[in-house]
Design a protein around this motif. Structure first.
Motif, PDB file in Angstrom:
ATOM      1  N   GLY A 185       6.551  28.154  13.144  1.00 16.13           N
ATOM      2  CA  GLY A 185       5.206  27.587  13.067  1.00 16.13           C
ATOM      3  C   GLY A 185       4.320  27.943  14.245  1.00 16.13           C
ATOM      4  N   TYR A 186       4.756  28.914  15.043  1.00 24.51           N
ATOM      5  CA  TYR A 186       3.876  29.370  16.125  1.00 24.51           C
ATOM      6  C   TYR A 186       2.938  30.449  15.579  1.00 24.51           C
ATOM      7  CZ  TYR A 186       6.940  26.411  18.806  1.00 24.51           C
ATOM      8  OH  TYR A 186       7.633  25.312  19.256  1.00 24.51           O
ATOM      9  N   LEU A 187       2.109  31.019  16.460  1.00 27.24           N
ATOM     10  CA  LEU A 187       0.953  31.777  15.974  1.00 27.24           C
ATOM     11  C   LEU A 187       1.255  32.808  14.868  1.00 27.24           C
ATOM     12  CD1 LEU A 187      -2.108  32.146  16.336  1.00 27.24           C
ATOM     13  CD2 LEU A 187      -1.563  34.028  17.865  1.00 27.24           C
ATOM     14  N   LEU A 188       2.252  33.657  15.082  1.00 30.01           N
ATOM     15  CA  LEU A 188       2.458  34.743  14.102  1.00 30.01           C
ATOM     16  C   LEU A 188       2.975  34.207  12.777  1.00 30.01           C
ATOM     17  CD1 LEU A 188       3.804  37.518  16.521  1.00 30.01           C
ATOM     18  CD2 LEU A 188       1.465  37.172  15.680  1.00 30.01           C
ATOM     19  N   HIS A 189       3.790  33.156  12.832  1.00 32.34           N
ATOM     20  CA  HIS A 189       4.236  32.495  11.597  1.00 32.34           C
ATOM     21  C   HIS A 189       3.047  31.820  10.903  1.00 32.34           C
ATOM     22  CE1 HIS A 189       7.206  29.325   9.701  1.00 32.34           C
ATOM     23  NE2 HIS A 189       6.544  29.990   8.789  1.00 32.34           N
ATOM     24  N   GLU A 190       2.141  31.260  11.676  1.00 29.66           N
ATOM     25  CA  GLU A 190       0.953  30.614  11.083  1.00 29.66           C
ATOM     26  C   GLU A 190       0.151  31.637  10.268  1.00 29.66           C
ATOM     27  OE1 GLU A 190      -0.981  28.910  14.550  1.00 29.66           O
ATOM     28  OE2 GLU A 190       0.802  27.700  14.958  1.00 29.66           O
ATOM     29  N   PHE A 191       0.119  32.887  10.749  1.00 29.39           N
ATOM     30  CA  PHE A 191      -0.561  33.935   9.986  1.00 29.39           C
ATOM     31  C   PHE A 191       0.220  34.296   8.723  1.00 29.39           C
ATOM     32  CE2 PHE A 191      -3.471  34.422  13.432  1.00 29.39           C
ATOM     33  CZ  PHE A 191      -4.581  35.051  12.893  1.00 29.39           C
ATOM     34  N   LEU A 192       1.550  34.344   8.838  1.00 34.60           N
ATOM     35  CA  LEU A 192       2.366  34.776   7.689  1.00 34.60           C
ATOM     36  C   LEU A 192       2.273  33.815   6.505  1.00 34.60           C
ATOM     37  CD1 LEU A 192       5.635  35.950   9.511  1.00 34.60           C
ATOM     38  CD2 LEU A 192       4.128  37.383   8.107  1.00 34.60           C
ATOM     39  N   SER A 193       2.206  32.526   6.811  1.00 33.22           N
ATOM     40  CA  SER A 193       2.375  31.531   5.748  1.00 33.22           C
ATOM     41  C   SER A 193       1.050  31.095   5.116  1.00 33.22           C
ATOM     42  CB  SER A 193       3.062  30.297   6.339  1.00 33.22           C
ATOM     43  OG  SER A 193       3.064  29.275   5.370  1.00 33.22           O
ATOM     44  N   PRO A 194       1.008  31.042   3.772  1.00 38.10           N
ATOM     45  CA  PRO A 194      -0.212  30.547   3.115  1.00 38.10           C
ATOM     46  C   PRO A 194      -0.468  29.058   3.386  1.00 38.10           C
ATOM     47  CG  PRO A 194       1.542  30.891   1.495  1.00 38.10           C
ATOM     48  CD  PRO A 194       2.042  31.434   2.809  1.00 38.10           C
ATOM     49  N   VAL A 195       0.535  28.367   3.924  1.00 35.67           N
ATOM     50  CA  VAL A 195       0.336  26.955   4.273  1.00 35.67           C
ATOM     51  C   VAL A 195      -0.671  26.824   5.420  1.00 35.67           C
ATOM     52  CG1 VAL A 195       1.518  24.903   5.232  1.00 35.67           C
ATOM     53  CG2 VAL A 195       2.666  26.330   3.510  1.00 35.67           C
ATOM     54  N   THR A 196      -0.672  27.802   6.320  1.00 33.17           N
ATOM     55  CA  THR A 196      -1.509  27.700   7.520  1.00 33.17           C
ATOM     56  C   THR A 196      -2.566  28.793   7.611  1.00 33.17           C
ATOM     57  OG1 THR A 196       0.463  28.704   8.523  1.00 33.17           O
ATOM     58  CG2 THR A 196      -0.030  26.428   9.116  1.00 33.17           C
ATOM     59  N   ASN A 197      -2.490  29.802   6.742  1.00 32.90           N
ATOM     60  CA  ASN A 197      -3.446  30.900   6.805  1.00 32.90           C
ATOM     61  C   ASN A 197      -4.377  30.801   5.598  1.00 32.90           C
ATOM     62  OD1 ASN A 197      -4.828  33.338   6.683  1.00 32.90           O
ATOM     63  ND2 ASN A 197      -3.085  34.573   7.368  1.00 32.90           N
ATOM     64  N   HIS A 198      -5.616  30.407   5.861  1.00 34.68           N
ATOM     65  CA  HIS A 198      -6.608  30.283   4.779  1.00 34.68           C
ATOM     66  C   HIS A 198      -7.726  31.312   4.938  1.00 34.68           C
ATOM     67  CE1 HIS A 198      -4.379  26.691   3.931  1.00 34.68           C
ATOM     68  NE2 HIS A 198      -4.676  26.185   5.118  1.00 34.68           N
ATOM     69  N   ARG A 199      -7.425  32.388   5.633  1.00 34.20           N
ATOM     70  CA  ARG A 199      -8.447  33.386   5.925  1.00 34.20           C
ATOM     71  C   ARG A 199      -8.776  34.203   4.671  1.00 34.20           C
ATOM     72  NH1 ARG A 199      -8.528  34.077  11.599  1.00 34.20           N
ATOM     73  NH2 ARG A 199      -9.761  35.983  11.369  1.00 34.20           N
ATOM     74  N   THR A 200     -10.005  34.746   4.683  1.00 30.90           N
ATOM     75  CA  THR A 200     -10.394  35.596   3.550  1.00 30.90           C
ATOM     76  C   THR A 200     -10.643  37.031   4.032  1.00 30.90           C
ATOM     77  OG1 THR A 200     -12.650  34.847   3.909  1.00 30.90           O
ATOM     78  CG2 THR A 200     -11.399  33.731   2.171  1.00 30.90           C
ATOM     79  N   ASP A 201     -10.390  37.289   5.337  1.00 30.20           N
ATOM     80  CA  ASP A 201     -10.587  38.661   5.847  1.00 30.20           C
ATOM     81  C   ASP A 201      -9.290  39.471   5.713  1.00 30.20           C
ATOM     82  OD1 ASP A 201      -8.956  37.645   7.811  1.00 30.20           O
ATOM     83  OD2 ASP A 201     -10.372  37.883   9.459  1.00 30.20           O
ATOM     84  N   ASP A 202      -9.197  40.587   6.442  1.00 34.33           N
ATOM     85  CA  ASP A 202      -8.024  41.479   6.339  1.00 34.33           C
ATOM     86  C   ASP A 202      -6.725  40.830   6.818  1.00 34.33           C
ATOM     87  OD1 ASP A 202      -9.685  43.407   5.455  1.00 34.33           O
ATOM     88  OD2 ASP A 202      -9.696  44.586   7.315  1.00 34.33           O
ATOM     89  N   TYR A 203      -6.814  39.727   7.523  1.00 35.35           N
ATOM     90  CA  TYR A 203      -5.622  39.065   8.076  1.00 35.35           C
ATOM     91  C   TYR A 203      -5.198  37.831   7.275  1.00 35.35           C
ATOM     92  CZ  TYR A 203      -6.012  42.271  11.971  1.00 35.35           C
ATOM     93  OH  TYR A 203      -6.064  43.414  12.729  1.00 35.35           O
ATOM     94  N   GLY A 204      -5.748  37.706   6.073  1.00 30.19           N
ATOM     95  CA  GLY A 204      -5.368  36.569   5.234  1.00 30.19           C
ATOM     96  C   GLY A 204      -5.206  37.027   3.797  1.00 30.19           C
ATOM     97  N   GLY A 205      -5.118  36.069   2.896  1.00 27.55           N
ATOM     98  CA  GLY A 205      -5.031  36.396   1.467  1.00 27.55           C
ATOM     99  C   GLY A 205      -3.600  36.657   1.029  1.00 27.55           C
ATOM    100  N   ASP A 206      -3.340  37.868   0.539  1.00 26.14           N
ATOM    101  CA  ASP A 206      -2.005  38.158  -0.025  1.00 26.14           C
ATOM    102  C   ASP A 206      -0.991  38.481   1.080  1.00 26.14           C
ATOM    103  OD1 ASP A 206      -2.846  40.612   0.867  1.00 26.14           O
ATOM    104  OD2 ASP A 206      -2.889  41.567  -1.117  1.00 26.14           O
ATOM    105  N   TYR A 207       0.236  38.807   0.658  1.00 28.82           N
ATOM    106  CA  TYR A 207       1.304  39.140   1.620  1.00 28.82           C
ATOM    107  C   TYR A 207       0.838  40.206   2.620  1.00 28.82           C
ATOM    108  CZ  TYR A 207       5.364  41.585   3.455  1.00 28.82           C
ATOM    109  OH  TYR A 207       6.236  42.211   4.300  1.00 28.82           O
ATOM    110  N   GLU A 208       0.195  41.261   2.107  1.00 31.00           N
ATOM    111  CA  GLU A 208      -0.247  42.364   2.980  1.00 31.00           C
ATOM    112  C   GLU A 208      -1.141  41.853   4.102  1.00 31.00           C
ATOM    113  OE1 GLU A 208       0.140  45.685   3.241  1.00 31.00           O
ATOM    114  OE2 GLU A 208       1.704  45.634   1.708  1.00 31.00           O
ATOM    115  N   GLY A 209      -2.112  41.021   3.721  1.00 32.11           N
ATOM    116  CA  GLY A 209      -3.069  40.501   4.698  1.00 32.11           C
ATOM    117  C   GLY A 209      -2.404  39.547   5.676  1.00 32.11           C
TER     118      GLY A 209
END
Ligand code: FNR
Length: 365
Positions: A185-209
């Motif tokens: 649940g630290y920063l990089l995991h927060e990006f990986l998981s849709p539970v904590t990543n609600h971004r709509t740019d290149d760093y969010g969305g699907d698995y790739e993002g």
């Protein structure tokens, strides 16, 4: 021939003398809230090296000051930090172990009091700071919360640069393994998981993002890390939230190979930490081993796999390597109880020649 716990592991041109690794464990022991290693860190990590572990990993070491969990965490964001860490790497190496450092950013779980001071979020008048995360959603603490800012593109670039600079410093300090902390649940995991990543740019969305940042951080570390030294990445294989959209073991199997492509040599397979109320199916011995096992069986790349979680006996550690369920046994709390775990294991497994005690201790073994 099947490998056992005392078979050396070759990763790039680095030889790890056996398959036991001391799991990274925060000590919350920097005396002046400056991230500088102290005598405690030298004695703590040094004694586990004298205890015969193949790899001795530091605690989560923050790549920038706001990436510390507590103000007493280790850091590696300046040359003074490099100098404070160098004697630790040197001593660990002198004992025949491979010195390793976990490079970390705590994201929204930063700015907390250390456990024995209550573990609550620290407010600015208590020395706390604003945390950063993929979304502006703070960790749901029971008592208060930490102000959490959604990262902009600049912040993302700064974080990648901080990991790269930290890896350069870690090499200068003499470490032979750099581990990127992308779990719990630290920063990089927060990006990986849709539970904590609600971004709509290149760093969010699907698995790739969602996986872009950890892949870019791994590639940045690999870019500056010497070719002969391995890079590890610790992940949480699952969020343990089966009833909602979350990070899953299937995602982790895919990520292991993508991280190999980004330059990682070993995936250190932990779980959980991204939600205060996970549904953990089993908490006994080897509770996270099935995830390491699946990645070992399903990996397409040559990435090595480390298993962690509830490993506390030599037989159990030896069996997981012999049965081909993982390449490395990563031992946390049992190393707090027994710094000499590997020396004891060599005796119990009837391999006393495989892990020699320090010469000063031979009359005792
Ligand atoms: C940990 N853990 C941990 N994990 C990590 O990736 N970085 C860290 O800095 C810490 N800090 C930490 C401190 C303490 C005191 C404990 C007990 C645990 C998690 C640890 O590395 C390990 O994954 C778990 O403890 C599960 O393994 P064991 O303890 O069952 O072998």
């Amino acid at each position: 021939m099947t490998a056992d716990l005392f078979a050396p592991l070759e990763l790039r041109e680095t030889t790890i003398p056996n398959r036991v690794m001391v799991s990274p464990m925060c000590q919350y022991s920097c005396e002046d809230r400056d991230g500088l290693a102290t005598d405690w860190h030298l004695v703590h990590l040094g004694s586990r090296a004298s205890g015969g572990a193949g790899v001795v990993m530091t605690e989560a070491t923050a790549v920038e000051a706001r990436g510390r969990i507590s103000p007493e965490d280790l850091g590696i964001w300046s040359d003074a930090h490099t100098e404070a860490l160098a004697p630790i790497a040197e001593f660990v190496k002198s004992q025949g172990s491979v010195p390793a450092i976990q490079l970390a950013h705590a994201g929204r779980k930063a700015s907390k009091a250390r456990p024995w001071d209550g573990g609550e979020p620290l407010q600015p008048d208590e020395g706390g700071w604003e945390t950063i995360a993929p979304s502006d959603q703070p960790w749901p603490y029971e008592n208060g919360e930490t102000a959490t800012a959604k990262m902009e593109q600049d912040d993302i670039e700064d974080v990648i640069d901080s990991f790269r600079a930290a890896a350069e410093r870690a090499d200068e300090a003499g470490f032979d393994v750099a581990e990127v902390h992308a779990a719990h649940g630290y920063l990089l995991h927060e990006f990986l998981s849709p539970v904590t990543n609600h971004r709509t740019d290149d760093y969010g969305g699907d698995y790739e993002g969602r996986s872009r940042l950890v892949r870019e951080v791994t590639a940045a570390v690999r870019e500056v890390w010497p070719d002969d030294k391995p890079v590890f990445v610790r992940i949480s294989a699952t969020d343990w939230l089966p009833d909602r959209e979350s990070w899953t073991v299937d995602d982790s199997v895919r990520l292991a190979d993508d991280l190999a492509a980004a330059g990682a040599d070993l995936i250190d397979v932990s779980a959980g930490g991204n939600d205060p109320d996970p549904q953990i199916p089993y908490r006994g011995p080897g509770y996270q081993l099935p995830y390491a096992d699946r990645i070992t069986r399903e990996r397409d790349s040559g990435i090595a796999v480390g298993a962690v979680g509830g490993i506390s006996s030599p037989e159990q550690a030896d069996a997981l390597v012999r049965n081909g369920r993982a390449d490395m046994a990563i031992v946390g709390r049992e190393h707090l109880r027994d710094p000499y775990f590997s020396l004891h294991a060599a005796h119990e497994l009837d391999r006393p020649e495989a892990a020699e005690p320090p010469i000063q201790y031979r009359r005792g073994f």
